[in-house]
Scaffold this motif. Structure first.
Motif, short mmCIF file in Angstrom:
data_model
loop_
_atom_site.label_atom_id
_atom_site.label_comp_id
_atom_site.label_asym_id
_atom_site.label_seq_id
_atom_site.Cartn_x
_atom_site.Cartn_y
_atom_site.Cartn_z
N UNK A 137 0.39 41.62 36.41
CA UNK A 137 0.34 41.11 37.78
C UNK A 137 1.14 42.06 38.68
N UNK A 138 0.96 41.90 39.99
CA UNK A 138 1.81 42.64 40.91
C UNK A 138 1.93 41.89 42.23
N UNK A 139 2.97 42.22 42.95
CA UNK A 139 3.19 41.71 44.29
C UNK A 139 3.53 42.91 45.15
N UNK A 140 3.04 42.91 46.38
CA UNK A 140 3.29 44.03 47.26
C UNK A 140 3.65 43.57 48.66
N UNK A 141 4.55 44.30 49.28
CA UNK A 141 4.85 44.16 50.71
C UNK A 141 4.26 45.39 51.38
N UNK A 142 3.51 45.18 52.45
CA UNK A 142 2.84 46.30 53.10
C UNK A 142 3.43 46.58 54.47
N UNK A 143 3.06 47.72 55.03
CA UNK A 143 3.58 48.14 56.33
C UNK A 143 3.16 47.19 57.46
N UNK A 144 2.03 46.50 57.30
CA UNK A 144 1.60 45.59 58.36
C UNK A 144 2.15 44.18 58.16
N UNK A 145 3.08 44.00 57.22
CA UNK A 145 3.76 42.73 57.05
C UNK A 145 3.11 41.77 56.06
N UNK A 146 2.03 42.18 55.41
CA UNK A 146 1.40 41.31 54.42
C UNK A 146 2.20 41.31 53.13
N UNK A 147 2.22 40.16 52.49
CA UNK A 147 2.81 40.02 51.17
C UNK A 147 1.71 39.47 50.28
N UNK A 148 1.29 40.26 49.29
CA UNK A 148 0.16 39.90 48.45
C UNK A 148 0.61 39.73 47.01
N UNK A 149 0.23 38.60 46.40
CA UNK A 149 0.49 38.34 44.98
C UNK A 149 -0.84 38.41 44.25
N UNK A 150 -0.94 39.25 43.24
CA UNK A 150 -2.16 39.38 42.44
C UNK A 150 -1.80 39.00 41.01
N UNK A 151 -2.31 37.84 40.59
CA UNK A 151 -1.97 37.32 39.28
C UNK A 151 -3.16 37.37 38.31
N UNK A 152 -4.34 37.60 38.83
CA UNK A 152 -5.53 37.61 38.00
C UNK A 152 -6.28 38.92 38.24
N UNK A 153 -6.66 39.59 37.18
CA UNK A 153 -7.37 40.87 37.26
C UNK A 153 -6.67 41.89 38.16
N UNK A 154 -5.40 42.20 37.90
CA UNK A 154 -4.66 43.08 38.82
C UNK A 154 -5.22 44.49 38.92
N UNK A 155 -5.91 44.97 37.90
CA UNK A 155 -6.46 46.32 37.97
C UNK A 155 -7.72 46.37 38.83
N UNK A 156 -8.28 45.23 39.18
CA UNK A 156 -9.50 45.17 39.96
C UNK A 156 -9.26 44.86 41.44
N UNK A 157 -8.06 44.38 41.76
CA UNK A 157 -7.74 43.97 43.13
C UNK A 157 -7.33 45.17 43.98
N UNK A 158 -7.58 45.07 45.27
CA UNK A 158 -7.21 46.14 46.19
C UNK A 158 -6.15 45.65 47.17
N UNK A 159 -5.19 46.52 47.42
CA UNK A 159 -4.19 46.27 48.46
C UNK A 159 -4.86 46.61 49.78
N UNK A 160 -4.74 45.73 50.74
CA UNK A 160 -5.48 45.88 51.99
C UNK A 160 -4.76 46.71 53.05
#
Length: 107
Positions: free
Chosen positions: A9-32
């Protein structure tokens, strides 16, 4: 992740202020948006670990080396316990983001 590690899994904080948690299929998800910090949960030698990566001056790096309109891939390689490399790949171009802070610990 590059190597024997299994990404859970992964969690990311982005420059535009989004906080995204990816708990399922992390290798298939895209950071926006462009990441400024990413924490990965992964398995190495049957132990669950967390790797926290903080990108210093990320906007400057992305502006200089990547095309914002195109997708890119993030590749994390744990070389040894003292060195982790993070690469951004866009098409054939692969660039290491060297100005990072990395923390790793067992969960």
């Amino acid at each position: 992740m590059k190597g024997d590690e299994e990404l859970l899994a992964y969690v990311t904080d982005t420059l535009n202020g989004e906080n995204t948690h990816v708990l399922k299929n992390p290798t298939q998800e895209m950071i926006k948006s462009l990441p400024k910090e990413i924490a990965f949960d992964y398995v190495h030698d049957k132990k669950v670990k967390r790797l926290n990566i903080i990108f210093n001056k990320p906007y400057k790096f992305f502006k200089e080396y990547l095309d914002f309109r195109s997708k890119f891939k993030i590749v994390v390689e744990i070389i040894d316990e003292d060195y982790t490399a993070v690469y951004f790949q866009q098409g054939e171009k692969i660039i290491e983001f060297e100005d990072i802070r990395v923390q790793e610990y067992e969960r």
